[in-house]
Design an enzyme around this catalytic site. Structure first.
Site, short mmCIF file in Angstrom:
data_model
loop_
_atom_site.label_atom_id
_atom_site.label_comp_id
_atom_site.label_asym_id
_atom_site.label_seq_id
_atom_site.Cartn_x
_atom_site.Cartn_y
_atom_site.Cartn_z
N ASN A 1 39.81 43.03 38.18
CA ASN A 1 39.51 43.43 40.06
C ASN A 1 41.10 44.42 40.27
O ASN A 1 40.75 44.91 41.48
CB ASN A 1 40.70 42.08 39.59
CG ASN A 1 40.72 41.01 41.37
OD1 ASN A 1 41.94 41.98 41.35
ND2 ASN A 1 39.89 40.51 41.71
N ASN B 1 44.94 38.56 39.03
CA ASN B 1 44.30 38.97 40.11
C ASN B 1 45.42 40.51 40.48
O ASN B 1 45.63 41.29 39.59
CB ASN B 1 44.33 37.78 41.18
CG ASN B 1 43.23 38.20 42.49
OD1 ASN B 1 43.12 39.63 43.03
ND2 ASN B 1 42.01 37.62 42.73
N ASP C 1 46.40 36.36 45.42
CA ASP C 1 44.96 37.88 45.84
C ASP C 1 45.38 38.95 45.19
O ASP C 1 46.22 38.71 44.28
CB ASP C 1 44.02 38.40 46.85
CG ASP C 1 42.62 39.01 46.82
OD1 ASP C 1 42.00 39.63 45.95
OD2 ASP C 1 42.11 38.05 46.79
#
Length: 311
Positions: free
Chosen positions: A125, A174, A231
């Site tokens: 990610n 993340n 995020d």
């Protein structure tokens, strides 16, 4: 805190992420849904650098001048409140996760790793280089109809010689970044909206720490209340960690001691990433994936220079 100085640099991007502010003033980012690496010029012009099957998810310029990518293997997509969002089930077209490298001069894509030892990478990610040229990266894993992967973060040794495990067992992992002295690696968990700090010993090695409950090796330094999710992230020169925050649509600025310094609103509940550039690195470049935009805004503090980029 709202930001009145938002400037829209590009629109009609297909779920942008992973912005990298280049020395020439352009911004290279991934378009996950379009499966490509794209350069946005200061005048808003867009140029496809490379087509990348699967799901290019994060980008970082390496010591060799090439762009390194996390490829999540591909998302399914669904409409949600007017935006096209990653769906829960793993798609039939899923090709597996990997770490890739792109030659910016010709768009050639090279896959470096799709496993750590015997364990396949599921959904790489976000990523960050240390001073030695090693690459820390997270693996979000994949969600299916009735279960989901446990997340992890890893370290690719300098020269892309080997991938070793940093820590496995996150819910899931993340955003990732390094403190200014590189003695701490920060990892954001998405659904828990929790920011973890892991102490770094030798390059690529996470120091053992006191187990809190279930084998954790890090320290949870911050967590947000309500329905918010973390995020990707970037770090300020001061050491504050700036985490793109979903649902509330902002950048959460968190001090190294865990204090929430401020939340700066962006106007998009799907705010996914932030990078710094411009004079004194006081311009924030932010991906608004719900709107499909790349924006810029003046930032009150300077960003941390990235190895091999902001030198």
């Amino acid at each position: 805190m709202s930001s009145p100085n938002i400037r829209v640099l590009a629109t009609d991007l297909a779920f942008p992420e992973g912005p990298v502010v280049m020395p020439d003033g352009s911004v290279i980012l991934v378009e996950i849904r379009a499966q490509q690496l794209t350069r946005v010029w200061p005048d808003g012009r867009k140029e496809v650098v490379a087509k990348i099957p699967g799901g290019p998810n994060g980008a970082a310029l390496g010591p060799d001048g090439k762009m390194y990518l996390c490829n999540n293997g591909g998302f399914s997509w669904a409409a949600s409140r007017g935006a096209i969002m990653p769906g829960a089930p793993e798609p039939h077209e899923y090709i597996g996760g990997s770490i890739q490298r792109v030659d910016l001069s010709n768009g050639k894509v090279e896959t470096l790793f799709d496993k750590c030892g015997a364990h396949p990478l599921k959904g790489p990610n976000d990523l960050v280089f240390d001073k030695q040229g090693g690459l820390w990266f997270t693996d979000l894993g994949k969600r299916r109809h009735r279960d989901m992967d446990v997340g992890a973060f890893y370290y690719m040794k300098p020269g892309a010689t080997e991938v070793v495990e940093g820590h496995f067992g996150m819910l899931p992992a993340n955003g990732i970044g390094l403190s200014p002295d590189e003695k701490t690696v920060y990892v954001a968990e998405t659904p828990t909206a929790r920011l973890w700090a892991f102490d770094v010993g030798a390059p690529g090695e996470v120091k053992p720490s006191e187990v809190i409950y279930r084998g954790e090796r890090g320290r949870p330094i911050a967590g947000l209340g309500g329905y918010q999710m973390f995020d990707s992230l970037a770090v300020e020169a001061s050491g504050n960690v700036c985490v793109a925050t979903l649902v509330s649509g902002c950048i959460s600025v968190i001090a190294p001691d865990g204090k929430l310094v401020e939340q700066i609103q962006t106007g998009d509940r799907v705010t996914t990433n932030i990078a710094f550039g411009g004079p004194e690195l006081k311009t924030a470049y932010i991906t608004l994936s719900g709107k499909g935009e790349l924006i810029a805004m003046d930032w009150p503090r300077g960003g941390l220079p990235l190895n091999f980029l902001n030198k």
